[in-house]
Design an enzyme around this catalytic site. Structure first.
Site, mmCIF file in Angstrom:
data_model
loop_
_atom_site.group_PDB
_atom_site.id
_atom_site.type_symbol
_atom_site.label_atom_id
_atom_site.label_comp_id
_atom_site.label_asym_id
_atom_site.label_seq_id
_atom_site.Cartn_x
_atom_site.Cartn_y
_atom_site.Cartn_z
ATOM 1 N N ASP A 31 -88.592 68.605 5.004
ATOM 2 C CA ASP A 31 -88.476 69.270 6.228
ATOM 3 C C ASP A 31 -87.481 70.232 5.525
ATOM 4 O O ASP A 31 -86.505 69.868 4.930
ATOM 5 C CB ASP A 31 -87.165 68.136 7.028
ATOM 6 C CG ASP A 31 -86.372 68.809 7.615
ATOM 7 O OD1 ASP A 31 -86.514 69.759 8.055
ATOM 8 O OD2 ASP A 31 -86.335 67.851 8.858
ATOM 9 N N TRP A 55 -81.316 62.938 9.789
ATOM 10 C CA TRP A 55 -82.793 63.495 10.096
ATOM 11 C C TRP A 55 -84.275 62.241 9.103
ATOM 12 O O TRP A 55 -85.097 62.457 9.707
ATOM 13 C CB TRP A 55 -83.003 64.851 9.424
ATOM 14 C CG TRP A 55 -81.838 65.433 10.357
ATOM 15 C CD1 TRP A 55 -80.702 66.334 10.174
ATOM 16 C CD2 TRP A 55 -82.011 65.702 11.820
ATOM 17 N NE1 TRP A 55 -80.300 66.551 11.430
ATOM 18 C CE2 TRP A 55 -81.002 67.169 12.346
ATOM 19 C CE3 TRP A 55 -83.133 65.583 12.697
ATOM 20 C CZ2 TRP A 55 -80.970 67.374 13.817
ATOM 21 C CZ3 TRP A 55 -83.222 65.897 14.469
ATOM 22 C CH2 TRP A 55 -81.959 66.750 14.455
ATOM 23 N N LYS A 64 -80.981 78.115 11.742
ATOM 24 C CA LYS A 64 -79.952 78.420 10.577
ATOM 25 C C LYS A 64 -79.788 78.750 9.846
ATOM 26 O O LYS A 64 -78.667 79.798 9.583
ATOM 27 C CB LYS A 64 -80.440 76.263 9.880
ATOM 28 C CG LYS A 64 -80.030 75.515 10.334
ATOM 29 C CD LYS A 64 -80.448 74.476 9.965
ATOM 30 C CE LYS A 64 -80.379 73.455 10.850
ATOM 31 N NZ LYS A 64 -79.598 72.757 11.752
#
Length: 360
Positions: free
Chosen positions: A171, A102, A195
């Site tokens: 993030d 990511w 999540k």
């Protein structure tokens, strides 16, 4: 009904209590005669829902008053573009730490709108660790510092919040709400919901007010943090159902005792699973250095990769689902977010031990 344990990395398991509440309220929210999906986002019913959700999130994270909470669409991906467009001038520089999949995607996208300085990378050892801060090559020109708190694919997690003299951008898609957090150390926190928060399609941003109002003139209106902040997340129709479910998750967390209590449960789950891996005499291997192993996403490999399919088939038969690792790295991955009960991890560990004994 047979108990199933879902170890998906995202969209991920939701608390059963929340799902039962959704089921009960699906066709008639609190006597309104409407499903939340049918409500006007500007009506009094949904206004109550979103205001309660924000208040509960502020309570959970102890969010300071000088931070805006935004309920947005587009997922965390969109913020890779929004960050430079909103927080950096033309030709501005952002420092980035590269710890995996990511991080790399964020870097690639940010380069379209800014100068990106990769100040540290763990690619030299296949993203198995977080580079020590003492080795970071920070840029004097950088206006921001960005990192990914937890790489869901590689299972690499920052154990501490980095120090930074410029606004810290994070993030936090897979770690938010899994432990207490000092929000005041950040300029911007953003997190996809799928999540630890709720259904996919919702993304939450927590942004310090003094960073707003600096977007570039060519920033699309829908990508301007200030627009959404001024409209209290109501500039356009927000992801109403996702916000509703997120609000229920926030209340569930508060009822669990808050983030300090959920952190202890997460530590217990992760410790149990890593201990099972470590005590397998090499049958299972974790590719991540111990100090940086994620509490949320536990990757592991079978020493004999030829047994992978048998392991997954046996796991499915035992009602242990979504354990296959990401296609880019292979192996196995167990995602054990807040909503995964300790019983699920115990059943997984028992299966792993049984499988190892019968195939060792």
């Amino acid at each position: 009904m047979t108990q199933i344990y879902n170890f998906s990395a995202g969209p991920a398991v939701l608390p059963r209590e929340v799902l039962l509440t959704v089921q009960q309220e699906l066709t008639d929210w609190h006597g309104s005669g409407m499903c939340v999906m049918e409500m006007s986002h500007r009506g009094k019913e949904f206004t109550q829902i979103i205001h309660e959700a924000e208040a509960d999130l502020r309570k959970l994270l102890d969010i300071p008053k000088n931070y805006k909470v935004l309920f947005l669409q587009g997922g965390a991906h969109l913020h890779f573009s929004m960050i430079p467009l909103n927080l950096l001038p033309e030709n501005g520089t952002i420092d980035v730490v590269n710890t995996g999949h990511w991080s790399k995607i964020a870097i690639k996208e940010m380069k379209r709108f800014a100068k990106v300085n990769v100040i540290a990378s763990s690619e030299d050892r296949n993203f198995s660790y977080v580079p020590a801060e003492s080795t970071w090559q920070r840029s004097k020109e950088a206006s921001l510092l960005h990192y990914c708190a937890n790489e869901t694919i590689g299972g690499v997690e920052f154990s501490e919040i980095p120090k930074s003299e410029v606004p810290l951008i994070c993030d936090m898609s897979s770690t938010i709400l899994s432990r207490p957090l000092d929000v005041s150390r950040f300029g911007l926190i953003y997190a996809g919901a799928q999540k630890n928060i709720g259904p996919s399609g919702l993304c939450i941003a927590i942004v310090r007010e003094d960073l707003l109002g600096k977007s570039r003139s060519n920033t699309p209106t829908m990508m301007d943090y200030s627009v959404h902040a001024d409209a209290e997340s109501m500039y356009n129709t927000p992801p109403t159902f996702g916000i509703y479910v997120a609000g229920l998750v926030f209340k569930w967390l508060l009822n669990q005792g808050g983030l300090a209590a959920i952190e202890q449960k997460n530590i217990e789950k992760a410790s149990l699973l890593y201990e099972t891996i470590e005590s397998s005499n090499g049958f299972y291997l974790c590719p991540v250095d111990k100090p940086f192993r994620s509490r949320m996403n536990v990757p592991f490999n079978l020493k004999n990769e030829k047994l992978d399919d048998d392991f997954l088939a046996g796991a499915k038969a035992a009602c242990l689902l979504q354990l296959k690792g990401h296609r880019s790295v292979g192996g196995m991955r167990a995602s054990i977010y807040n909503a995964m009960p300790i019983e699920g991890v115990r059943v997984l560990c028992e299966y792993m031990c049984t499988f190892a004994k019968s195939h060792g």
